[in-house]
Design an enzyme around this catalytic site. Structure first.
Site, short mmCIF file in Angstrom:
data_model
loop_
_atom_site.label_atom_id
_atom_site.label_comp_id
_atom_site.label_asym_id
_atom_site.label_seq_id
_atom_site.Cartn_x
_atom_site.Cartn_y
_atom_site.Cartn_z
N ASP A 119 5.16 68.99 -61.65
CA ASP A 119 6.19 69.98 -61.95
C ASP A 119 7.32 70.01 -60.95
OD1 ASP A 119 5.10 70.99 -64.29
OD2 ASP A 119 3.61 72.12 -63.15
N HIS A 129 -2.65 70.69 -56.05
CA HIS A 129 -3.28 70.48 -57.36
C HIS A 129 -4.79 70.57 -57.18
CE1 HIS A 129 -4.36 68.59 -61.15
NE2 HIS A 129 -3.15 68.89 -61.54
#
Ligand code: ACO
Length: 441
Positions: free
Chosen positions: A375, A317
């Site tokens: 996710d 991320h």
């Protein structure tokens, strides 16, 4: 809405830049937010020095002042209006979180009742939008349908597109939050050739969404409260995430004065990519491709190979250099859903857990601080719920709509707001004279 843009304080601190070539010194003020790193105010940089900053991907650039969401990526902290995501996921519901993001505070009982009522009474779509779907091929990706239909809302709801009018802004915002599940469910129904299911106003937001996705006119559909709660929690987890790619797209589109429906359509387009909201779909495709626990090392090896473009989807991320706090809640929700459906031995879950462990123990991933992101587990939950792969990113878009509209409203109400217009480092040809065709070799 968003009446207060948090006021940043200008400390006495400053930063001085020295141009080695000329010895000239330029001083810039340092500004503090309420929490998080201070920023160097470079708004006058070009005017004072003749330099631009160069920051592709905006890794060190704050594009706006915001009081909505705070992330500490090193600590793995996520706050909506100051409230930790874990507490909201446990005690709150999506409607309350929408109110919080839009208005800045949790609603009292009457405010909550009214807000839910008002959102509920905007869930229906203009009947002519029905026809709009027919223009799409049945095998269109539902995200393509979302971009088109949401963009088209501005052609249907002219009465809420005056962005200088706070009431118009409020109505447009409510409309988008309310209509997005209907648009999304209809994109799904269109793809599978079933009749569109209209919203039912006695249902809660997430229940109604499940109803529109899975009910049909031929038999009753019973809403499973565990699945409705899981969906509600997923919507909370995805509701906002400060200045990510899609939110920045919404702000940039909105900074020119474009109407809110068009801005949200732009956000949906940005969300679609596999490096952003498309990752949940990519995770499931990857898990299905790996297929067996024994092949995990092979894929981890590929992810580590700099010459192989393959990446472990659902890992890494831009901001979190720690476990994404949403991923932990998502994993817990995944267990709850699979238990409810009696699918705890779902092979993809076992595969995902195996992959997560291998990656968490691997020096490459540890060193680069690559942890599972939000996710990683959401796809498994959606699959267990019977939601098809192509709809995963659509669900993300439904959830993120409130974040987009809250950020868009905040931007419009910010008195310092200007059209967004980055500069560049030009490395192309310098000035040259046009050659007639006959003179070109
Ligand atoms: N697998 C393997 N290596 C990775 C991964 C990954 N998933 N993610 C990053 N890396 C490596 C990169 O190769 C790079 O290595 P290098 O420094 O040797 O070149 C290093 O880690 C840093 O990666 P960047 O791409 O520079 O980091 P950035 O902050 O730009 O990207 C992103 C973040 C796009 C999320 C990236 O980690 C990624 O592609 N992950 C997979 C896709 C994904 O899960 N996206 C969902 C994001 S969350 C969301 O949108 C809700």
């Amino acid at each position: 809405m968003n009446k207060k843009v948090v006021e940043s304080s200008s400390s006495n601190r400053s930063v001085t830049l020295v141009d080695n070539a000329t010895g000239r010194e330029f001083t810039f003020p340092v500004i503090s937010g309420s929490v998080g790193p201070d920023v160097i105010d470079v708004r006058n940089l070009y005017q004072d020095t003749g330099f631009f900053t160069f920051d592709p991907g905006y890794t060190s650039t704050g594009s706006c002042e915001s009081g909505i969401t705070f992330i500490d990526g090193d600590e793995g902290t996520l706050l909506y209006r100051g409230y930790p995501i874990q507490e909201l996921a446990e005690h709150s519901d999506f409607m309350e979180v929408c109110y919080l993001l839009l208005y800045g505070d949790l609603p009292n009982a009457e405010q909550k009742r009214k807000f839910e009522h008002d959102i509920t009474y905007h869930t229906m779509l203009h009947e002519q939008i029905h026809k709009f779907y027919d223009g799409f091929r049945r095998d269109s990706h539902p995200m393509a349908v979302m971009v088109g239909v949401v963009g088209a809302l501005s052609a249907f709801y002219h009465d809420s597109t005056d962005i200088t009018n706070p009431r118009h802004r409020m109505i447009a915002s409510y409309r988008m939050i309310a209509k997005m599940p209907t648009i999304a469910a209809w994109a799904y129904k269109y793809a599978i050739g079933q009749p569109f299911v209209y919203p039912r106003n006695e249902l809660k937001y997430s229940e109604n969404f499940l109803h529109m996705l899975f009910a049909n006119p031929c038999e009753p559909y019973t809403i499973n409260p565990v699945l409705a709660r899981a969906l509600d929690r997923i919507l909370i987890l995805h509701a906002d995430h400060e200045q990510n790619a899609s939110t920045s797209t919404v702000r940039l589109a909105g900074s020119s004065g474009a109407n809110p429906f068009a801005c949200i359509a732009a956000g949906i387009a940005s969300l679609w990519g596999p490096a952003h909201g498309g990752a949940n779909e990519a995770v499931l495709r990857m898990l299905e491709e790996i297929g067996d626990k024994n092949r995990i090392p092979e894929y981890v090896k590929r992810a580590k190979n700099p010459d192989d473009p393959f990446r472990l989807m659902g890992f890494g991320h831009r901001v979190y250099k720690n476990y994404d706090p949403r991923a932990k809640i998502m994993r817990q929700t995944c267990y709850e859903v699979l238990d409810e459906l009696g699918a705890r031995d779902e092979p993809l879950l076992e595969l995902a857990m195996g992959l997560e462990q291998v990656a968490l123990d691997d020096e490459f991933f540890v060193k680069k601080k690559l942890y599972p992101n939000v996710d990683f587990y959401s796809g498994i939950i959606f699959k267990a719920m019977g939601i098809p792969l192509s709809m995963f990113t659509v669900l993300f878009a439904v959830a993120r709509t409130v974040g987009w509209v809250a950020q868009w409203n905040e931007m419009i109400e910010d008195p310092t707001q200007k059209i967004g217009r980055p500069r560049q480092l030009y490395t192309g040809a310098t000035r040259r004279d046009y050659k007639l065709l006959a003179q070109r070799t």
